[in-house]
Write a protein that holds these residues in place. Structure first.
Motif, PDB file in Angstrom:
ATOM      1  N   UNK A   6      74.416  11.302 -42.167  1.00 38.79           N
ATOM      2  CA  UNK A   6      75.124  12.449 -41.648  1.00 38.79           C
ATOM      3  C   UNK A   6      76.377  11.231 -42.436  1.00 38.79           C
ATOM      4  N   UNK A   7      76.283   9.632 -41.492  1.00 41.37           N
ATOM      5  CA  UNK A   7      78.019   9.414 -42.411  1.00 41.37           C
ATOM      6  C   UNK A   7      77.362   8.892 -43.578  1.00 41.37           C
ATOM      7  N   UNK A   8      76.974   9.064 -44.421  1.00 43.35           N
ATOM      8  CA  UNK A   8      76.307   8.175 -46.048  1.00 43.35           C
ATOM      9  C   UNK A   8      76.572   9.697 -46.733  1.00 43.35           C
ATOM     10  N   UNK A   9      76.354  10.891 -46.296  1.00 44.26           N
ATOM     11  CA  UNK A   9      76.383  12.112 -47.067  1.00 44.26           C
ATOM     12  C   UNK A   9      78.413  12.256 -47.031  1.00 44.26           C
ATOM     13  N   UNK A  10      78.196  12.483 -45.763  1.00 36.09           N
ATOM     14  CA  UNK A  10      79.862  12.794 -45.184  1.00 36.09           C
ATOM     15  C   UNK A  10      80.629  12.338 -46.701  1.00 36.09           C
ATOM     16  N   UNK A  11      81.100  10.706 -46.782  1.00 35.96           N
ATOM     17  CA  UNK A  11      81.216   9.587 -46.825  1.00 35.96           C
ATOM     18  C   UNK A  11      81.376   9.619 -48.378  1.00 35.96           C
ATOM     19  N   UNK A  12      79.925  10.135 -48.871  1.00 34.64           N
ATOM     20  CA  UNK A  12      79.927  10.183 -50.357  1.00 34.64           C
ATOM     21  C   UNK A  12      80.290  11.616 -51.199  1.00 34.64           C
ATOM     22  N   UNK A  13      81.073  12.813 -50.533  1.00 35.68           N
ATOM     23  CA  UNK A  13      81.535  13.488 -50.615  1.00 35.68           C
ATOM     24  C   UNK A  13      82.784  13.626 -50.354  1.00 35.68           C
ATOM     25  N   UNK A  14      82.936  13.441 -49.578  1.00 36.75           N
ATOM     26  CA  UNK A  14      84.835  13.126 -49.431  1.00 36.75           C
ATOM     27  C   UNK A  14      85.207  12.249 -50.222  1.00 36.75           C
ATOM     28  N   UNK A  15      84.574  10.807 -50.778  1.00 38.63           N
ATOM     29  CA  UNK A  15      85.541   9.990 -51.241  1.00 38.63           C
ATOM     30  C   UNK A  15      85.565  10.495 -52.605  1.00 38.63           C
ATOM     31  N   UNK A  16      84.467  11.427 -52.847  1.00 44.90           N
ATOM     32  CA  UNK A  16      84.394  12.117 -54.713  1.00 44.90           C
ATOM     33  C   UNK A  16      85.828  12.837 -54.657  1.00 44.90           C
ATOM     34  N   UNK A  17      85.408  13.691 -53.227  1.00 42.86           N
ATOM     35  CA  UNK A  17      87.321  14.677 -53.176  1.00 42.86           C
ATOM     36  C   UNK A  17      88.203  14.341 -53.423  1.00 42.86           C
ATOM     37  N   UNK A  18      88.001  12.474 -53.170  1.00 41.39           N
ATOM     38  CA  UNK A  18      90.067  12.087 -53.018  1.00 41.39           C
ATOM     39  C   UNK A  18      89.767  11.332 -54.760  1.00 41.39           C
ATOM     40  N   UNK A  19      88.803  11.648 -54.838  1.00 42.44           N
ATOM     41  CA  UNK A  19      89.000  11.627 -56.667  1.00 42.44           C
ATOM     42  C   UNK A  19      88.053   9.950 -57.390  1.00 42.44           C
ATOM     43  N   UNK A  20      86.961   9.264 -56.208  1.00 42.00           N
ATOM     44  CA  UNK A  20      86.734   8.272 -56.626  1.00 42.00           C
ATOM     45  C   UNK A  20      85.316   9.233 -57.614  1.00 42.00           C
ATOM     46  N   UNK A  21      84.538   7.863 -58.477  1.00 38.36           N
ATOM     47  CA  UNK A  21      83.432   8.576 -59.114  1.00 38.36           C
ATOM     48  C   UNK A  21      82.467   7.794 -57.679  1.00 38.36           C
ATOM     49  N   UNK A  41      71.235  16.176 -46.011  1.00 39.89           N
ATOM     50  CA  UNK A  41      69.748  15.689 -45.309  1.00 39.89           C
ATOM     51  C   UNK A  41      70.351  16.459 -43.346  1.00 39.89           C
ATOM     52  N   UNK A  42      70.978  16.737 -43.412  1.00 42.51           N
ATOM     53  CA  UNK A  42      71.436  17.412 -42.266  1.00 42.51           C
ATOM     54  C   UNK A  42      72.620  18.479 -41.654  1.00 42.51           C
ATOM     55  N   UNK A  43      72.795  19.761 -41.280  1.00 44.19           N
ATOM     56  CA  UNK A  43      73.144  20.487 -41.418  1.00 44.19           C
ATOM     57  C   UNK A  43      75.074  19.894 -41.055  1.00 44.19           C
ATOM     58  N   UNK A  44      76.328  20.221 -41.632  1.00 38.29           N
ATOM     59  CA  UNK A  44      77.527  19.556 -41.336  1.00 38.29           C
ATOM     60  C   UNK A  44      78.702  20.986 -41.911  1.00 38.29           C
ATOM     61  N   UNK A  45      79.521  21.420 -41.488  1.00 41.95           N
ATOM     62  CA  UNK A  45      79.574  22.356 -42.500  1.00 41.95           C
ATOM     63  C   UNK A  45      80.346  22.362 -43.048  1.00 41.95           C
ATOM     64  N   UNK A  46      80.633  23.133 -44.077  1.00 45.39           N
ATOM     65  CA  UNK A  46      81.072  22.335 -45.269  1.00 45.39           C
ATOM     66  C   UNK A  46      81.051  21.722 -45.922  1.00 45.39           C
ATOM     67  N   UNK A  47      79.274  20.696 -45.954  1.00 44.74           N
ATOM     68  CA  UNK A  47      79.431  19.563 -46.690  1.00 44.74           C
ATOM     69  C   UNK A  47      79.005  20.135 -47.841  1.00 44.74           C
ATOM     70  N   UNK A  48      77.920  20.921 -48.089  1.00 45.37           N
ATOM     71  CA  UNK A  48      76.892  21.205 -49.299  1.00 45.37           C
ATOM     72  C   UNK A  48      77.342  21.802 -50.058  1.00 45.37           C
ATOM     73  N   UNK A  49      78.705  23.096 -49.713  1.00 45.55           N
ATOM     74  CA  UNK A  49      79.623  23.595 -50.588  1.00 45.55           C
ATOM     75  C   UNK A  49      80.456  22.208 -51.815  1.00 45.55           C
ATOM     76  N   UNK A  50      81.107  20.674 -50.930  1.00 44.94           N
ATOM     77  CA  UNK A  50      81.636  19.916 -50.970  1.00 44.94           C
ATOM     78  C   UNK A  50      80.724  18.525 -51.903  1.00 44.94           C
ATOM     79  N   UNK A  51      79.150  18.475 -51.628  1.00 39.64           N
ATOM     80  CA  UNK A  51      78.659  17.913 -52.776  1.00 39.64           C
ATOM     81  C   UNK A  51      78.473  18.511 -53.905  1.00 39.64           C
ATOM     82  N   UNK A  52      78.340  20.191 -54.139  1.00 44.75           N
ATOM     83  CA  UNK A  52      77.660  21.076 -54.914  1.00 44.75           C
ATOM     84  C   UNK A  52      79.029  20.849 -55.852  1.00 44.75           C
ATOM     85  N   UNK A  53      80.205  20.907 -55.298  1.00 38.07           N
ATOM     86  CA  UNK A  53      81.076  20.636 -55.885  1.00 38.07           C
ATOM     87  C   UNK A  53      81.636  19.495 -56.766  1.00 38.07           C
ATOM     88  N   UNK A  54      81.187  18.429 -55.642  1.00 41.65           N
ATOM     89  CA  UNK A  54      81.569  16.625 -57.030  1.00 41.65           C
ATOM     90  C   UNK A  54      80.456  16.486 -57.522  1.00 41.65           C
TER      91      UNK A  54
END
Length: 221
Positions: A6-21, A41-54
């Protein structure tokens, strides 16, 4: 970002959204395969979409090879969701194992940021393990405890009420604060042990608040 649940997938997607590679690392190759398709790996609202976008924008990818994840990077986020057993004893084995491995792949001037919840003194232990593995490595180590909430994790990442940043020297504190510059929140600096203790204090306060509210509800009933 090392350790993807949970923590790692959220951080990965959000840091990418901030502009990091961002490259996320986890030893579970099946999980990595799903993540590279934009499936958390688990449901979090908006997470799959943010992952896929980045992923599609080439700012985010996942691997099960540690050397690939760390090659050429300056910032390493340790983001394991630390497990506890039936006796509430924490298992730090994944974090400490990674601490033994990552020094061989890091360059001087790297910053390691621990965001997993850990007992007081763990960050200093991680630092000593890393130095033992590669005494010539010059790196900073900081503790920036997560304060995510299931169901609201993305919102909490981008708009926290406050950020706790811990390090034992000023230059590392400045470095970690610059790293999170894209998050506009009050940032409170302290040393490593104080930051670790603050995370426990916040969790205990929230749990106490819930218990108190439930007790008042019971009395009202």
């Amino acid at each position: 970002v090392i350790g993807i649940w949970h923590l790692g997938s959220v951080y990965s997607a959000c840091l990418a959204e901030l502009g990091y590679l961002v490259t996320g690392f986890d030893r579970d190759s099946k999980r990595i395969g799903e993540l590279n398709k934009g499936v958390a790996p688990l449901f979090e609202p908006g997470l799959n979409e943010l992952l896929l976008k980045n992923i599609r924008s080439k700012r985010l990818g996942f691997t099960s090879e540690l050397d690939v994840a760390l090659r050429g990077t300056r910032y390493v986020i340790v983001s394991f969701d630390t497990p506890v057993d039936s006796q509430d004893e924490i298992d730090l084995s994944e974090i400490l194992d990674v601490a033994k491995e990552i020094p061989q792949y890091l360059d001087n001037g790297s910053l390691v940021i621990v965001s997993s919840q850990v007992p007081v003194g763990t960050c200093e232990l991680i630092e000593s393990i890393m130095k033992k593995q590669k005494s010539s490595l010059n790196f900073g180590l900081a503790y920036a405890p997560e304060n995510l909430k299931l169901g609201m994790a993305i919102e909490r990442f981008f708009n926290p009420r406050v950020m706790v940043l811990g390090a034992n020297d000023i230059s590392t504190l400045e470095d970690v604060e610059n790293f999170f510059a894209g998050i506009h929140a009050t940032k409170i600096r302290m040393n490593l042990r104080s930051a670790e203790m603050t995370k426990h204090a916040l969790n205990a306060f929230l749990a106490t608040s819930i218990s108190f509210a439930n007790e008042i509800g019971n009395l009202c009933d």
